[in-house]
Enzyme design. Structure first.
Site, mmCIF file in Angstrom:
data_model
loop_
_atom_site.group_PDB
_atom_site.id
_atom_site.type_symbol
_atom_site.label_atom_id
_atom_site.label_comp_id
_atom_site.label_asym_id
_atom_site.label_seq_id
_atom_site.Cartn_x
_atom_site.Cartn_y
_atom_site.Cartn_z
ATOM 1 C CD GLN A 206 -3.502 0.118 3.857
ATOM 2 O OE1 GLN A 206 -4.701 0.083 4.087
ATOM 3 N NE2 GLN A 206 -3.017 0.490 2.683
ATOM 4 C CG ASN B 205 -5.178 -3.502 10.859
ATOM 5 O OD1 ASN B 205 -4.982 -3.904 12.004
ATOM 6 N ND2 ASN B 205 -5.780 -4.236 9.944
ATOM 7 C CB ILE C 258 -5.138 4.186 8.392
ATOM 8 C CG1 ILE C 258 -4.044 5.060 8.985
ATOM 9 C CG2 ILE C 258 -5.881 3.426 9.484
ATOM 10 C CD1 ILE C 258 -4.563 6.286 9.702
ATOM 11 C CB CYS C 259 -6.584 -1.030 6.418
ATOM 12 S SG CYS C 259 -7.961 -2.082 5.954
ATOM 13 C CG LEU C 260 -10.460 2.374 11.372
ATOM 14 C CD1 LEU C 260 -10.456 1.109 12.221
ATOM 15 C CD2 LEU C 260 -10.053 3.561 12.233
#
Lengths: 199, 149
Positions: free
Chosen positions: A126, A83, A91-93
């Site tokens: 990500q 991610n 960051i993919c959050l």
């Protein structure tokens, strides 16, 4: 920067400083310069993960509209995680995007990132390359992530086998970060990494 | 076009607004059936719409006793005498200005995600559809338990 954003960050600073996580050396926030718009975060790699023993630095940018909009956060320390982009640190959050809520704080963001490191979500990646490896070759993934932690974040697990493969590519004139990236991408298959680098 | 309406069981003589609403609902249903995870997310992931103005106006002012020694969790300041505050239906309290600024952007409680109604028809339809689906799934699960336990 408007008053509420600055005022809030100042209050949050006190909160993080007082928090028990700081005492356990697990999260930390520092100022960058005098303004409260740019901060440096630090999280310890969670135990029982390939990131254990590593120290990861984060770039935190606080928008003027904080806390109504989330802070912009990026890994400054290179990391191998589904991610997080292995190239840019993006960051993919969800809570850093549409799931942000005004009652969340820098402390909750850092703790969520620590939780993300302990439990990746490969279905919402990500970095597609890392996510694929995570799903298809979990053992190679764990070794690679642990190796990156050693090289970039001061983690304890050396890997002489990986080192020697990187050295082979360096002997051919490839820069070490690039060699590490290519080998990690191709599951440490020296032949395929070489082919890709010279194609 | 006739066959399209037939397929969706829509009467062409229906009042246009009713028809649009039914078609939207059918579209949601088809998208869900096609790929529930992806299309559930598609609507979900567009950040939530602002709360409806009329809903914001309905929020009540808390008693001063409720604010004593407490902190607004949006600005993290303690409530002072004469501070204006509002109570969400989920009972969470925030400064009036803090909460209004937030609700003009997103329709949920910053602490517990309790949702206020929005003026976004698509979003409301989607939520209604989601609720129905969950109810249906619960019913099936209950029925299953009744038959096999």
């Amino acid at each position: 920067m408007n008053n509420i954003a600055t005022q809030r960050i100042k209050r949050e600073f006190k909160e993080v400083i007082k928090s028990e996580e700081l005492a356990k050396c697990s999260i930390k926030v520092d100022l960058v310069g005098d303004s409260y718009t740019e901060l440096k975060g630090e999280i310890a790699g969670p135990p029982d993960t390939p990131y254990e023993g590593g120290k990861f630095f984060l770039e935190i940018k606080v928008p003027e509209t904080y806390p109504f909009n989330p802070p912009k956060v990026r890994f400054m320390t290179k990391i191998w995680h589904p991610n997080i982009s292995s190239v840019t640190g993006a960051i993919c959050l969800d809570i850093l995007k549409d799931q942000w809520a005004a009652a969340m704080t820098l402390r909750t963001v850092l703790l969520s990132l620590q939780a993300l490191m302990a439990a990746a979500e490969p279905d919402d990646p990500q970095d597609a390359v890392v996510a694929k490896q995570y799903k298809e070759y979990p053992e190679i993934f764990a070794k690679t992530a642990s190796y990156w932690t050693n090289v970039y974040a001061g983690g304890p697990n050396k890997n002489t086998d990986f080192d020697s493969k990187i050295q082979r590519l360096k002997d051919m004139g490839i820069e070490s970060d690039q060699a590490r990236g290519a080998l990690s991408t191709f599951n440490w298959d020296l032949e395929r990494a070489t082919e890709q680098l010279f194609s | 076009m006739a066959s399209y309406f037939d397929e969706l069981h829509v009467d062409e003589d229906e009042v246009p607004t009713v028809r649009v609403e039914r078609l939207t609902r059918e579209t949601f249903r088809m998208l869900f059936d096609h790929d529930p995870i992806r299309y559930g997310d598609m609507v979900n992931y567009q950040s939530s719409p602002p709360a409806s103005k009329s809903e914001i106006e309905k929020l009540i002012t808390p008693l001063f006793d409720e604010l004593l020694g407490e902190q607004c969790r949006i600005c993290l300041c303690q409530y002072q005498v004469n501070d204006k505050a509002l109570t969400m239906p989920c009972k969470h309290i925030f400064h009036e200005d803090c909460l209004k600024t937030w609700l003009e952007k997103s329709n949920f409680c910053p602490l517990c995600k309790f949702e206020l109604k929005t003026d976004n028809k698509m979003y409301e339809l989607y939520k209604e559809e989601l609720k129905k689906r969950q109810a249906r799934e619960n019913n099936i699960a209950q029925l299953h338990d009744l038959m096999f336990s």
